[in-house]
Design a protein around this motif. Structure first.
Motif, PDB file in Angstrom:
ATOM      1  N   ASP A 397      16.283  10.536   4.697  1.00  0.00           N
ATOM      2  CA  ASP A 397      16.197   9.670   3.520  1.00  0.00           C
ATOM      3  C   ASP A 397      16.565   8.222   3.847  1.00  0.00           C
ATOM      4  OD1 ASP A 397      15.686  12.122   2.376  1.00  0.00           O
ATOM      5  OD2 ASP A 397      16.791  11.675   0.542  1.00  0.00           O
ATOM      6  N   LYS A 398      17.385   8.028   4.885  1.00  0.00           N
ATOM      7  CA  LYS A 398      17.691   6.662   5.316  1.00  0.00           C
ATOM      8  C   LYS A 398      16.440   5.980   5.875  1.00  0.00           C
ATOM      9  CE  LYS A 398      22.200   6.661   4.598  1.00  0.00           C
ATOM     10  NZ  LYS A 398      22.823   5.767   3.573  1.00  0.00           N
ATOM     11  N   ILE A 399      15.624   6.750   6.592  1.00  0.00           N
ATOM     12  CA  ILE A 399      14.379   6.176   7.119  1.00  0.00           C
ATOM     13  C   ILE A 399      13.427   5.842   5.986  1.00  0.00           C
ATOM     14  CG2 ILE A 399      12.329   6.703   8.502  1.00  0.00           C
ATOM     15  CD1 ILE A 399      14.101   8.255  10.400  1.00  0.00           C
ATOM     16  N   ILE A 400      13.398   6.693   4.973  1.00  0.00           N
ATOM     17  CA  ILE A 400      12.547   6.397   3.806  1.00  0.00           C
ATOM     18  C   ILE A 400      12.997   5.099   3.144  1.00  0.00           C
ATOM     19  CG2 ILE A 400      11.831   7.216   1.530  1.00  0.00           C
ATOM     20  CD1 ILE A 400      12.003  10.067   2.620  1.00  0.00           C
ATOM     21  N   GLU A 401      14.296   4.883   3.063  1.00  0.00           N
ATOM     22  CA  GLU A 401      14.807   3.628   2.506  1.00  0.00           C
ATOM     23  C   GLU A 401      14.348   2.437   3.348  1.00  0.00           C
ATOM     24  OE1 GLU A 401      19.025   3.690   2.011  1.00  0.00           O
ATOM     25  OE2 GLU A 401      19.018   5.627   0.964  1.00  0.00           O
ATOM     26  N   VAL A 402      14.440   2.569   4.679  1.00  0.00           N
ATOM     27  CA  VAL A 402      14.014   1.481   5.564  1.00  0.00           C
ATOM     28  C   VAL A 402      12.522   1.204   5.391  1.00  0.00           C
ATOM     29  CG1 VAL A 402      13.659   0.845   7.988  1.00  0.00           C
ATOM     30  CG2 VAL A 402      15.818   1.837   7.270  1.00  0.00           C
ATOM     31  N   ALA A 403      11.736   2.257   5.179  1.00  0.00           N
ATOM     32  CA  ALA A 403      10.293   2.082   4.997  1.00  0.00           C
ATOM     33  C   ALA A 403       9.987   1.236   3.772  1.00  0.00           C
ATOM     34  CB  ALA A 403       9.615   3.446   4.875  1.00  0.00           C
ATOM     35  N   PHE A 404      10.879   1.240   2.785  1.00  0.00           N
ATOM     36  CA  PHE A 404      10.678   0.461   1.563  1.00  0.00           C
ATOM     37  C   PHE A 404      11.184  -0.977   1.686  1.00  0.00           C
ATOM     38  CE2 PHE A 404      10.005   4.478  -0.790  1.00  0.00           C
ATOM     39  CZ  PHE A 404       8.972   4.097  -1.623  1.00  0.00           C
ATOM     40  N   THR A 405      11.606  -1.386   2.889  1.00  0.00           N
ATOM     41  CA  THR A 405      12.072  -2.764   3.063  1.00  0.00           C
ATOM     42  C   THR A 405      10.974  -3.607   3.693  1.00  0.00           C
ATOM     43  OG1 THR A 405      13.013  -2.298   5.251  1.00  0.00           O
ATOM     44  CG2 THR A 405      14.457  -2.003   3.349  1.00  0.00           C
ATOM     45  N   GLY A 406      11.043  -4.907   3.487  1.00  0.00           N
ATOM     46  CA  GLY A 406      10.042  -5.815   4.045  1.00  0.00           C
ATOM     47  C   GLY A 406       9.438  -6.674   2.959  1.00  0.00           C
ATOM     48  N   GLU A 407       8.342  -7.328   3.313  1.00  0.00           N
ATOM     49  CA  GLU A 407       7.701  -8.241   2.384  1.00  0.00           C
ATOM     50  C   GLU A 407       6.244  -7.855   2.163  1.00  0.00           C
ATOM     51  OE1 GLU A 407       8.128 -12.083   4.079  1.00  0.00           O
ATOM     52  OE2 GLU A 407      10.305 -12.202   3.734  1.00  0.00           O
ATOM     53  N   GLY A 408       5.703  -8.311   1.053  1.00  0.00           N
ATOM     54  CA  GLY A 408       4.303  -8.060   0.756  1.00  0.00           C
ATOM     55  C   GLY A 408       4.037  -6.617   0.364  1.00  0.00           C
ATOM     56  N   ILE A 409       2.850  -6.160   0.714  1.00  0.00           N
ATOM     57  CA  ILE A 409       2.429  -4.822   0.309  1.00  0.00           C
ATOM     58  C   ILE A 409       2.906  -3.732   1.278  1.00  0.00           C
ATOM     59  CG2 ILE A 409       0.234  -4.815   1.568  1.00  0.00           C
ATOM     60  CD1 ILE A 409      -1.021  -3.515  -0.921  1.00  0.00           C
ATOM     61  N   GLN A 410       3.323  -4.160   2.488  1.00  0.00           N
ATOM     62  CA  GLN A 410       3.711  -3.175   3.509  1.00  0.00           C
ATOM     63  C   GLN A 410       4.767  -2.185   3.038  1.00  0.00           C
ATOM     64  OE1 GLN A 410       4.797  -4.681   7.491  1.00  0.00           O
ATOM     65  NE2 GLN A 410       6.491  -3.209   7.474  1.00  0.00           N
ATOM     66  N   PRO A 411       5.913  -2.626   2.472  1.00  0.00           N
ATOM     67  CA  PRO A 411       6.928  -1.640   2.082  1.00  0.00           C
ATOM     68  C   PRO A 411       6.436  -0.643   1.040  1.00  0.00           C
ATOM     69  CG  PRO A 411       7.465  -3.816   1.216  1.00  0.00           C
ATOM     70  CD  PRO A 411       6.367  -3.999   2.210  1.00  0.00           C
ATOM     71  N   TRP A 412       5.517  -1.060   0.181  1.00  0.00           N
ATOM     72  CA  TRP A 412       4.987  -0.142  -0.827  1.00  0.00           C
ATOM     73  C   TRP A 412       4.101   0.923  -0.172  1.00  0.00           C
ATOM     74  CZ3 TRP A 412       7.107  -0.278  -5.450  1.00  0.00           C
ATOM     75  CH2 TRP A 412       7.716  -1.457  -5.873  1.00  0.00           C
ATOM     76  N   ILE A 413       3.318   0.516   0.839  1.00  0.00           N
ATOM     77  CA  ILE A 413       2.459   1.487   1.538  1.00  0.00           C
ATOM     78  C   ILE A 413       3.312   2.426   2.381  1.00  0.00           C
ATOM     79  CG2 ILE A 413       0.662   1.754   3.291  1.00  0.00           C
ATOM     80  CD1 ILE A 413      -0.482  -0.932   2.350  1.00  0.00           C
ATOM     81  N   PHE A 414       4.172   1.825   3.226  1.00  0.00           N
ATOM     82  CA  PHE A 414       5.002   2.649   4.109  1.00  0.00           C
ATOM     83  C   PHE A 414       5.910   3.575   3.304  1.00  0.00           C
ATOM     84  CE2 PHE A 414       5.086   0.088   8.338  1.00  0.00           C
ATOM     85  CZ  PHE A 414       3.706   0.009   8.303  1.00  0.00           C
ATOM     86  N   GLY A 415       6.577   3.014   2.313  1.00  0.00           N
ATOM     87  CA  GLY A 415       7.533   3.803   1.533  1.00  0.00           C
ATOM     88  C   GLY A 415       6.865   4.938   0.778  1.00  0.00           C
ATOM     89  N   THR A 416       5.737   4.630   0.128  1.00  0.00           N
ATOM     90  CA  THR A 416       5.043   5.667  -0.652  1.00  0.00           C
ATOM     91  C   THR A 416       4.585   6.815   0.241  1.00  0.00           C
ATOM     92  OG1 THR A 416       4.275   4.000  -2.237  1.00  0.00           O
ATOM     93  CG2 THR A 416       3.109   6.115  -2.199  1.00  0.00           C
ATOM     94  N   ILE A 417       4.046   6.475   1.433  1.00  0.00           N
ATOM     95  CA  ILE A 417       3.580   7.530   2.345  1.00  0.00           C
ATOM     96  C   ILE A 417       4.742   8.391   2.823  1.00  0.00           C
ATOM     97  CG2 ILE A 417       2.551   7.954   4.621  1.00  0.00           C
ATOM     98  CD1 ILE A 417       0.741   5.549   4.127  1.00  0.00           C
ATOM     99  N   THR A 418       5.879   7.762   3.156  1.00  0.00           N
ATOM    100  CA  THR A 418       7.015   8.565   3.634  1.00  0.00           C
ATOM    101  C   THR A 418       7.527   9.504   2.542  1.00  0.00           C
ATOM    102  OG1 THR A 418       8.561   6.764   3.069  1.00  0.00           O
ATOM    103  CG2 THR A 418       7.769   6.874   5.348  1.00  0.00           C
TER     104      THR A 418
END
Length: 623
Positions: A397-418
């Motif tokens: 779950d910590k990695i999922i949190e990291v996936a939701f960090t960043g700027e633009g659309i990337q965190p939404w794509i990475f986080g949602t997939i994880t």
């Protein structure tokens, strides 16, 4: 003295291989003691490091000058820091438990002593990989685990398919090794060194282009060892080896090497956001790939293999996202080492009791007959799906949190997939667990008599189960992330684009959906013994998304044509030219030989002819 951690199992391996059959009676005990000895050495080194100030927790030791090549000089030495010793403790502790388990599991194998020699070689190579003070020493261990995996995957090589599986793993890893070699060549060109200390210190002087070049080729190497897209096709076939091998490869050693390489190379990826992004994307692709394949397989070992591929994808996703992401990747790597080894050994216990059956459709209701195996496997299953407050909950779950960090659309794509893959993980792991241990009994009661394994097998399973339950909490609340800082640096934990509580709720919600769907399909409903006809997507998933077909048509078959064409050219042009010259020379010799008759009259005739011709020429010239 940390080098002893490598030397002890390596010496044991040499003894067992040299003595051969003379060591059959006690070789397995020597190998197990050697692995335990490495654990003791690693534990003492870890305690020593803990007693130092955080700023001093990087200790390099030079054993000897290995490559004195003019301006390039490479020392063969060790680097003991929190990152390397974390791996040492994981490899030796879990590895020793696997050794103990194997004593009983391989009891009736005539080559058990050789099997344990290879296990020792595997442990020694992995320890060299993580303890080396340079990329070249790391590469030495890197090749060692490749060799050991080949020997162990194809251990039962009298079965042609198993021998082929070993070759497949070996060859695909060589592709990755080429990436490692190119990266090291670039380091020599850029820094004049391949030592970790020199590369880390000089990384800031690299241009982004050079850093990207090195980072991409390091990623190629990691993809080979850690079975990441597009070099992941060997991992499922690696199940050909004895089950303890699967536990060792998938939990504590080989597939974790790529994650180690990424984290150890953090200074390079810090200079190249492009290379870092590519690593994360490859991790994300593999994360999804493994989960899809795992959801379609009926072979429980191949489901666990696909799960490993997917979980390593989580780690790769985070490994180059700054020091915090790297720390969370290692955190999940350690907890995964326990619960994945736990489940592989549990699968081995089921096979041991069910005449080597691996198809989950042929089980059902084993919880009533294998209570210890059921409880220990349950611990690993709950940990991997992220059940609240168990190991996977704290690390994944910590990695999922990291996936939701960043700027633009990337965190939404990475986080949602994880998050979605967390639900898919819950489905396919619940599917395996429910199909094996719950529901109706679907096996032949006359042929199979399930029972729990001997203490030498279930005690290691129980210890790993305890780690699956509580190790995540222990590491989370005892400053494990702070412990890693001297090796990977300090970084501030960026805030995700969503509140952490919302991410947690969404993750647990999708996990509950996955568990519920698996319950409906494999407990509340009858499970057919044969997989039903499915749509094209499910069929593709069962065929590993046609990864083998792709590799065969794009690489293997053209490669065979090139090889055959080269052979034909070699035979017709090169061999033909050499043999043709020889034939001409030989025939010329025979023709000249016919003139040498041995008769004086013949020679007199030729002399006469010569004289006449000479006179004719002289007369012609005088006219």
């Amino acid at each position: 003295m940390i080098w002893l951690a490598v030397a002890i199992p390596l010496l044991s391996c040499g003894i067992l291989l040299v003595l051969g059959r003379k060591a059959d009676a006690w070789g397995h005990w020597l190998a197990t003691l050697a692995s335990a000895g490495s654990f003791v050495v690693g534990l003492l080194a870890t305690l020593q490091l803990l007693g130092m100030d955080a700023s001093q927790r990087v200790v390099e030791t030079t054993l000897y000058t290995w490559v004195p090549a003019g301006e390039l000089s490479v020392d063969f030495g060790t680097r003991a820091d929190p990152l390397s010793l974390t791996f040492v403790m994981l490899v030796t502790f879990v590895g020793t438990l696997i050794h103990i388990y194997s004593i009983s599991y391989m009891e009736h194998d005539s080559d058990r002593r050789r099997f344990f020699a290879y296990l020792n070689l595997f442990v020694a190579a992995m320890l060299l990989l993580v303890l080396g003070n340079s990329y070249l020493v790391l590469f030495f261990g890197w090749e060692g685990v490749g060799l050991a995996s080949y020997l162990l995957i194809s251990f039962w090589n009298h079965v042609p398919a198993y021998a082929t599986a070993g070759k497949k793993a070996f060859i695909m890893n060589r592709v990755g090794d080429l990436g490692m070699l190119i990266a090291m060549m670039s380091m020599v060109a850029s820094f004049g060194s391949v030592a970790f200390s020199d590369v880390t210190a000089g990384a800031q002087t690299l241009s982004p282009t050079t850093a990207t070049f090195i980072g991409i080729f390091l990623l190629v190497a990691a993809c080979g060892k850690s079975a990441q897209f597009p070099l992941q096709a060997w991992l499922g076939d690696a199940m050909a080896g004895p089950t303890p091998v699967s536990a060792l490869i998938h939990a504590a050693t080989m597939v974790t090497a790529g994650v180690y390489l990424m984290v150890r190379s953090g200074a390079i990826y810090a200079v190249s956001p492009t290379a870092s992004l590519v690593v994360s994307i490859i991790g994300l692709i593999t994360l999804v790939f493994g989960a899809i394949v795992g959801a379609a397989k009926d072979d429980m070992k191949k489901v666990l293999a696909a799960s490993t591929m997917s979980q390593i994808g989580y780690m790769m996703l985070a490994a180059t996202m700054g020091p915090v992401g790297a720390a969370f990747a290692i955190f999940h790597l350690v907890t995964h080492g326990f619960f994945k080894a736990n489940m592989f050994l549990g699968a081995g216990a089921v096979m041991h009791a069910m005449n080597d059956e691996v198809n989950v459709r042929g089980f059902g209701g084993l919880s009533r007959h294998m209570k210890i195996t059921f409880v220990t496997f349950l611990a690993g299953y709950l940990a991997i799906i992220g059940f609240p407050f168990l190991s996977g909950y704290f690390s994944k779950d910590k990695i999922i949190e990291v996936a939701f960090t960043g700027e633009g659309i990337q965190p939404w794509i990475f986080g949602t997939i994880t998050v979605l893959v967390a639900g898919l993980t819950a489905f396919y792991m619940s599917r395996v667990f429910f199909a094996i241990f719950l529901g109706k009994e679907r096996w032949d009661h006359q042929d199979k008599h399930p029972h729990d394994p001997s203490p030498l097998m279930w005690i290691p399973m129980a210890i790993l189960a305890l780690g699956s339950l509580g190790l995540g909490a222990v590491l989370n609340y005892t400053g494990f992330l702070t412990w890693l800082e001297p090796a990977i640096g300090h970084g501030e934990h960026a805030q995700p684009v969503l509140p952490i509580w919302a991410i947690t709720v969404a993750t647990l919600g999708i996990v509950a959906v996955g568990v519920g769907l698996a319950w409906k399909m494999y407990v509340a409903s009858d499970v057919p013994l044969l997989a039903p006809e499915s749509n094209a997507f499910v069929r593709a998933a069962r065929m590993d998304l046609y990864q083998d077909a792709f590799n065969e048509n794009v690489f293997m078959k053209p490669g065979i044509l090139v090889t055959e064409g080269t052979a034909i050219a070699d035979q017709t042009i090169i061999d033909g030219g050499v043999e043709g010259l020889g034939t001409v020379t030989q025939n010329s010799g025979k023709l000249v030989g016919k003139l040498q008759t041995g008769y004086v009259r013949t020679y007199a005739s030729w002399i006469t002819v010569g004289v006449v011709l000479a006179l004719a020429l002289a007369v012609q010239a005088s006219m």
